[in-house]
Every structure is written in structure tokens, then in C-alpha cells.
Design a protein around this motif. Structure first.
Motif, PDB file in Angstrom:
ATOM      1  N   VAL B 139       0.844  -1.205   0.000  1.00 27.86           N
ATOM      2  CA  VAL B 139       0.000   0.000   0.000  1.00 27.86           C
ATOM      3  C   VAL B 139       0.874   1.247   0.000  1.00 27.86           C
ATOM      4  N   ILE B 140       1.967   1.228   0.741  1.00 31.04           N
ATOM      5  CA  ILE B 140       2.879   2.379   0.771  1.00 31.04           C
ATOM      6  C   ILE B 140       3.452   2.635  -0.621  1.00 31.04           C
ATOM      7  N   ASN B 141       3.780   1.584  -1.339  1.00 27.35           N
ATOM      8  CA  ASN B 141       4.438   1.744  -2.636  1.00 27.35           C
ATOM      9  C   ASN B 141       3.465   2.014  -3.769  1.00 27.35           C
ATOM     10  N   ASN B 142       2.229   1.544  -3.628  1.00 23.80           N
ATOM     11  CA  ASN B 142       1.290   1.625  -4.756  1.00 23.80           C
ATOM     12  C   ASN B 142       0.066   2.478  -4.481  1.00 23.80           C
ATOM     13  N   HIS B 143      -0.148   2.851  -3.224  1.00 20.14           N
ATOM     14  CA  HIS B 143      -1.283   3.693  -2.833  1.00 20.14           C
ATOM     15  C   HIS B 143      -2.618   3.061  -3.196  1.00 20.14           C
ATOM     16  N   THR B 144      -2.636   1.746  -3.283  1.00 22.62           N
ATOM     17  CA  THR B 144      -3.891   1.027  -3.481  1.00 22.62           C
ATOM     18  C   THR B 144      -3.940  -0.127  -2.481  1.00 22.62           C
ATOM     19  N   VAL B 145      -5.128  -0.471  -2.052  1.00 27.25           N
ATOM     20  CA  VAL B 145      -5.237  -1.548  -1.071  1.00 27.25           C
ATOM     21  C   VAL B 145      -5.020  -2.901  -1.744  1.00 27.25           C
ATOM     22  N   VAL B 156     -10.093  -2.723   3.300  1.00 26.97           N
ATOM     23  CA  VAL B 156      -9.726  -1.574   4.135  1.00 26.97           C
ATOM     24  C   VAL B 156      -9.579  -1.992   5.592  1.00 26.97           C
ATOM     25  N   LEU B 157     -10.491  -2.818   6.074  1.00 26.37           N
ATOM     26  CA  LEU B 157     -10.373  -3.305   7.459  1.00 26.37           C
ATOM     27  C   LEU B 157      -9.080  -4.094   7.628  1.00 26.37           C
ATOM     28  N   MET B 158      -8.773  -4.923   6.649  1.00 33.89           N
ATOM     29  CA  MET B 158      -7.531  -5.716   6.733  1.00 33.89           C
ATOM     30  C   MET B 158      -6.321  -4.803   6.811  1.00 33.89           C
ATOM     31  N   LEU B 159      -6.336  -3.719   6.049  1.00 30.86           N
ATOM     32  CA  LEU B 159      -5.211  -2.778   6.089  1.00 30.86           C
ATOM     33  C   LEU B 159      -5.083  -2.172   7.485  1.00 30.86           C
ATOM     34  N   ARG B 160      -6.211  -1.772   8.059  1.00 30.62           N
ATOM     35  CA  ARG B 160      -6.150  -1.186   9.414  1.00 30.62           C
ATOM     36  C   ARG B 160      -5.569  -2.183  10.417  1.00 30.62           C
ATOM     37  N   LEU B 161      -6.030  -3.402  10.362  1.00 23.45           N
ATOM     38  CA  LEU B 161      -5.574  -4.389  11.337  1.00 23.45           C
ATOM     39  C   LEU B 161      -4.104  -4.760  11.113  1.00 23.45           C
ATOM     40  N   ALA B 162      -3.690  -4.793   9.851  1.00 21.02           N
ATOM     41  CA  ALA B 162      -2.265  -5.073   9.566  1.00 21.02           C
ATOM     42  C   ALA B 162      -1.397  -3.947  10.109  1.00 21.02           C
ATOM     43  N   ILE B 163      -1.853  -2.708   9.940  1.00 16.51           N
ATOM     44  CA  ILE B 163      -1.097  -1.570  10.492  1.00 16.51           C
ATOM     45  C   ILE B 163      -1.077  -1.635  12.020  1.00 16.51           C
ATOM     46  N   ASP B 164      -2.201  -1.998  12.629  1.00 19.87           N
ATOM     47  CA  ASP B 164      -2.232  -2.146  14.094  1.00 19.87           C
ATOM     48  C   ASP B 164      -1.213  -3.184  14.551  1.00 19.87           C
ATOM     49  N   ASP B 165      -1.114  -4.278  13.828  1.00 20.16           N
ATOM     50  CA  ASP B 165      -0.148  -5.307  14.219  1.00 20.16           C
ATOM     51  C   ASP B 165       1.291  -4.823  14.027  1.00 20.16           C
ATOM     52  N   ILE B 166       1.537  -4.087  12.961  1.00 19.03           N
ATOM     53  CA  ILE B 166       2.890  -3.536  12.755  1.00 19.03           C
ATOM     54  C   ILE B 166       3.254  -2.599  13.913  1.00 19.03           C
ATOM     55  N   ALA B 228     -14.259   6.438   0.044  1.00 22.66           N
ATOM     56  CA  ALA B 228     -14.614   7.075   1.315  1.00 22.66           C
ATOM     57  C   ALA B 228     -14.105   6.289   2.521  1.00 22.66           C
ATOM     58  N   LYS B 229     -14.147   4.959   2.425  1.00 19.51           N
ATOM     59  CA  LYS B 229     -13.682   4.155   3.560  1.00 19.51           C
ATOM     60  C   LYS B 229     -12.169   4.265   3.739  1.00 19.51           C
ATOM     61  N   LEU B 230     -11.474   4.319   2.630  1.00 20.08           N
ATOM     62  CA  LEU B 230     -10.022   4.455   2.703  1.00 20.08           C
ATOM     63  C   LEU B 230      -9.641   5.851   3.213  1.00 20.08           C
ATOM     64  N   GLU B 231     -10.364   6.835   2.752  1.00 26.24           N
ATOM     65  CA  GLU B 231     -10.124   8.211   3.217  1.00 26.24           C
ATOM     66  C   GLU B 231     -10.376   8.320   4.717  1.00 26.24           C
ATOM     67  N   ASN B 232     -11.449   7.684   5.177  1.00 28.77           N
ATOM     68  CA  ASN B 232     -11.791   7.719   6.599  1.00 28.77           C
ATOM     69  C   ASN B 232     -10.738   6.991   7.437  1.00 28.77           C
ATOM     70  N   LEU B 233     -10.292   5.854   6.938  1.00 25.89           N
ATOM     71  CA  LEU B 233      -9.226   5.112   7.627  1.00 25.89           C
ATOM     72  C   LEU B 233      -7.989   5.996   7.789  1.00 25.89           C
ATOM     73  N   ALA B 234      -7.597   6.617   6.680  1.00 22.80           N
ATOM     74  CA  ALA B 234      -6.386   7.432   6.717  1.00 22.80           C
ATOM     75  C   ALA B 234      -6.541   8.628   7.654  1.00 22.80           C
ATOM     76  N   ARG B 235      -7.682   9.262   7.585  1.00 20.25           N
ATOM     77  CA  ARG B 235      -7.884  10.480   8.381  1.00 20.25           C
ATOM     78  C   ARG B 235      -7.905  10.184   9.874  1.00 20.25           C
ATOM     79  N   MET B 236      -8.534   9.079  10.255  1.00 27.22           N
ATOM     80  CA  MET B 236      -8.820   8.856  11.680  1.00 27.22           C
ATOM     81  C   MET B 236      -8.017   7.738  12.332  1.00 27.22           C
ATOM     82  N   PHE B 237      -7.672   6.705  11.591  1.00 28.39           N
ATOM     83  CA  PHE B 237      -7.333   5.451  12.251  1.00 28.39           C
ATOM     84  C   PHE B 237      -5.943   4.880  11.941  1.00 28.39           C
ATOM     85  N   ILE B 238      -5.022   5.750  11.558  1.00 26.78           N
ATOM     86  CA  ILE B 238      -3.651   5.263  11.360  1.00 26.78           C
ATOM     87  C   ILE B 238      -2.677   5.972  12.308  1.00 26.78           C
TER      88      ILE B 238
END
Lengths: 153, 247
Positions: B139-145, B156-166, B228-238
Motif C-alpha cells: 500500500v505504501i508503494n502503490n497507494h492502493t489496497v 480496508v479493514l484488513m489494512l487497518r488491522l495489519a497496520i495495528d499489528d505492525i 470514502a472508507k479508505l479516506e476515513n481510515l487514513a484520516r482517523m485510524f492510522i
């Protein structure tokens, strides 16, 4: 520190703006002696069991944590990133103090530490949680729990 | 959440809230509350200080004996672990081309933390940490989930949880690095060791590691997303408020 004046500006603004429901004519249970308390814990850290279902944000449901669940299998699944998790990583009792509660029960300070404790996902709209909370309260009554300690994060 | 206390109290069960934000206690006024002056995320205070934790819990439970409704009592002690640890050195990570590579560098410290405490808080994603690293690197390299590897999780949920684990893995590496190459200490021995504060760990992660610095930049990119879900994740939950590059 959770003192607002110690927070960074965007954090303080966020905390000050959070909507808080009002409770008029709120219920209040008569005082009871501490040594008669049969106590359960409710965390709002969004605790989940390793390998189990994640509590989904916004659903309002809760997770039961039975005494047989080891500390190694309890994880934080909270959606918010704005609270410390390093203390939990070091010592689960900073968030979920069931060991401290068990010690108070063994000392006779309280009558009983519950076999099951519970966790909701904080940052959930209160109206989505209310029916689940009443369901949980009925469950607590059925287990003769008369005291609950709530632990937000 | 103090609202829960009000609803449970309606069933004639006594409730006590151990609250961290006094303003919220003052607004909701639960039946009984102990305000603690600790950092958000640690209502019982300092890790490995079992005596302090028991004093917090005991003072809270003693409020069941009060006949004064909706009283807020202040806990008088501070968390000794809120201060920076002068002897702590952040793990040295050097330059890395990816989280996957950086993780390998930190793996000994992460494993030391597991040996020290007997547990890890990594695991909310349900996939191995190496797979989390690769997913977030993509995601960092390609800006797509990436398509979620778990059927019941959205991408999107998987991305959030993977970031939480990192984030959990790196924090545990920071804690483990403090006692690396030493025999696993007992709880009491750890209690006598002044570990890093959460601010020290946060500054190290967000400001010096590849993972933290790239996630801060990723947030700025993803909040422009049409999803919208990806935008919301980025804005609030990373990224926590303190380390965001923009509001």
C-alpha cells in the motif's frame, strides 16, 4: 497524561468536542459494604480473543472473557489510535486488572471476583450499545454479580 | 464509557467508573467515579507496578460504600512511568527499503519482549506479522489496497488491522530492546527496571523508523482518496493526533 492541558491541540479539541449523553434522574444503588461486593470488570478497550472474532466498530456488542482465557490470548482491537497501548503490551493489568481483582478477593477485601469479565468497543455511539448493556446486566444478575468496575481507555 | 454505568445501575448493580478524562466524567456524571491522572490507555497506571494498580482498584471499589450519588473522586498519585526513562536507548534500525526488511532488523528485540513478558499483543489481523509487513509495504508503494487475505475482512479493514499489528510489533521491539540479550526477568525484576515512556516509543516509531515515517506520508496521500472508507481510515485510524502531519 490525560489532563486536557497536557494534550496536543488537536487531541484536546477532539476530546472537548466529543458528544456526551445526559442522564437526568439517574439510578443510584444503595451503598453496600465492600466485603459484600461480587465484582465483574467491563473494559471499553475493544478486547478480543486471539483467533476469535474481532469486535466490529459501531455494532455495540460485547466480548465475554472467561477465566479460562489466558492473558496471552487477549488483544486490543479498539478502532481508536489515540491512546497508549504500550502499557498493555508490558502489563495487561494496566487495562484489564483481573489479576488485581482476584488478589482483592483472595484477601477477603471483596466477596468474589467474577469468572467472566467483559469488553465493549469504546468510541461507539451510545444508542447502539444500550440494548447490549441491558442484556449484559441481566446476565450479571443471573450470576449474582452486584458490582461492576468500568474501565475506559 | 460512563453511559454504560448508568444503564447497568438501572438493574440495581453498583457501578464505579475509573475515568481518564475528567471533562467527560463531569458531563456524564456516572453513579460513582474515580478520576485517575494517567495517560489515555492505562486506567490502572504504570505497567509492572502492581501495588499502584491495586491501590487504584481498591480506591475505586471503596466508592460502593458512599451514599453520595454521582460523586467524582480524584486519585492522588501519578504514574511514575509517564516520565522518560533516562537509560533507555531506542532500537537502532538504520536504513531500510521496506517494513519487511526493517522488521527483520527488529525481530530479535521483538522476540526478547515476548520472552520477557510471555506474551505478544500482535495478532488482531489474524495473519503472520511478515504478511502484515508485506501488505502494508504494497500500500505504501502503490497507494492502493491489497485484496484481503481473510474472507470476512474487507480490504480496508484488513489494512487497518495489519497496520495495528505492525505498530504493536514495533512497540514491543522498543520495549524488548531495553533488556535484550538478558535472561527473561521476573515481573518483580521488570518492576525495578524503568522502561521507556509511551512518548519515547512513539517518537522513535513515528519519527525515526521507516514504517512510522512512511505511514505518516501514506496518510497524507490516502486522505485524498476517492474511496470514502479508505479516506476515513487514513484520516482517523492510522496516526495518533500527536504525530499527524496535517489535521
Amino acid at each position: 497524561m490525560a489532563r486536557l492541558h497536557d494534550s496536543v491541540d488537536n487531541e484536546r479539541a477532539h476530546l472537548e468536542a466529543l458528544a456526551c449523553p445526559e442522564f437526568k434522574n439517574a439510578a443510584f444503588t444503595s451503598p453496600r459494604p465492600l466485603e459484600e461486593c461480587r465484582v465483574a470488570l467491563i473494559s471499553t478497550a475493544g478486547l478480543m480473543l486471539r483467533g476469535g472474532d474481532n469486535i466490529r466498530a459501531g455494532t455495540g456488542g460485547y466480548q465475554t472473557i472467561d477465566h479460562s482465557v489466558a492473558d496471552t490470548d487477549i488483544l486490543i482491537n479498539h478502532v481508536s489510535v489515540n491512546f497508549d497501548r504500550t502499557a498493555f503490551a508490558e502489563d495487561i493489568n494496566t487495562v484489564f486488572p483481573r489479576q488485581r481483582l482476584q488478589e482483592l478477593a483472595q484477601q477477603g477485601t471483596v466477596a468474589h471476583a467474577a469468572s467472566e469479565h467483559y469488553s465493549f468497543m469504546g468510541a461507539t455511539a451510545p444508542e447502539k450499545m444500550e440494548s447490549h448493556v441491558h442484556t449484559l446486566a441481566a446476565e450479571l444478575k443471573s450470576k449474582d454479580i452486584n458490582t461492576v468496575c468500568l474501565l475506559p481507555v | 464509557m460512563s453511559a454504560i454505568a448508568h444503564w447497568i445501575e438501572q438493574h440495581e448493580i453498583s457501578t464505579i467508573v475509573i475515568g481518564l478524562v475528567r471533562l467527560h466524567l463531569e458531563k456524564i456524571l456516572p453513579p460513582r467515579a474515580l478520576w485517575v491522572p494517567f495517560e489515555l490507555g492505562r486506567p490502572l497506571g504504570a505497567p509492572t507496578d502492581s501495588a499502584l494498580q491495586q491501590r487504584v482498584l481498591l480506591q475505586a471499589l471503596q466508592l460502593v460504600e458512599t451514599s453520595t450519588p454521582r460523586q467524582i473522586v480524584d486519585f492522588a498519585e501519578e504514574d511514575s512511568r509517564a516520565l522518560p526513562a533516562p537509560d533507555w536507548s531506542a532500537p537502532e534500525v538504520g536504513e531500510h527499503p521496506s517494513i519487511r526488511h526493517e522488521y527483520e532488523c527488529l525481530k530479535p528485540a521483538y522476540e526478547q519482549h515476548i520472552a520477557n513478558t510471555g506474551r505478544t499483543t500482535v495478532g488482531v489481523s489474524g495473519v503472520p506479522i511478515e504478511q502484515c509487513a508485506e501488505l502494508v509495504d504494497h500500500v505504501i508503494n502503490n497507494h492502493t489496497v491489497v485484496k484481503s487475505p481473510r474472507d470476512n475482512f474487507s480490504d480496508v479493514l484488513m489494512l487497518r488491522l495489519a497496520i495495528d499489528d505492525i505498530k504493536a510489533c514495533y512497540a514491543e521491539a522498543a520495549l524488548g530492546a531495553f533488556l535484550i540479550d538478558q535472561p527473561a526477568p521476573s515481573y518483580e525484576q521488570r518492576a525495578n527496571t524503568i522502561g521507556p515512556s509511551s512518548r519515547q516509543i512513539g517518537d522513535w516509531f513515528w519519527l525515526t523508523t521507516y514504517a512510522g515515517s512512511r505511514l505518516r506520508l501514506l496518510r497524507e496521500t490516502l486522505i485524498q482518496s476517492d474511496d470514502a472508507k479508505l479516506e476515513n481510515l487514513a484520516r482517523m485510524f492510522i496516526i495518533p493526533h500527536r504525530w499527524r502531519l496535517s489535521a
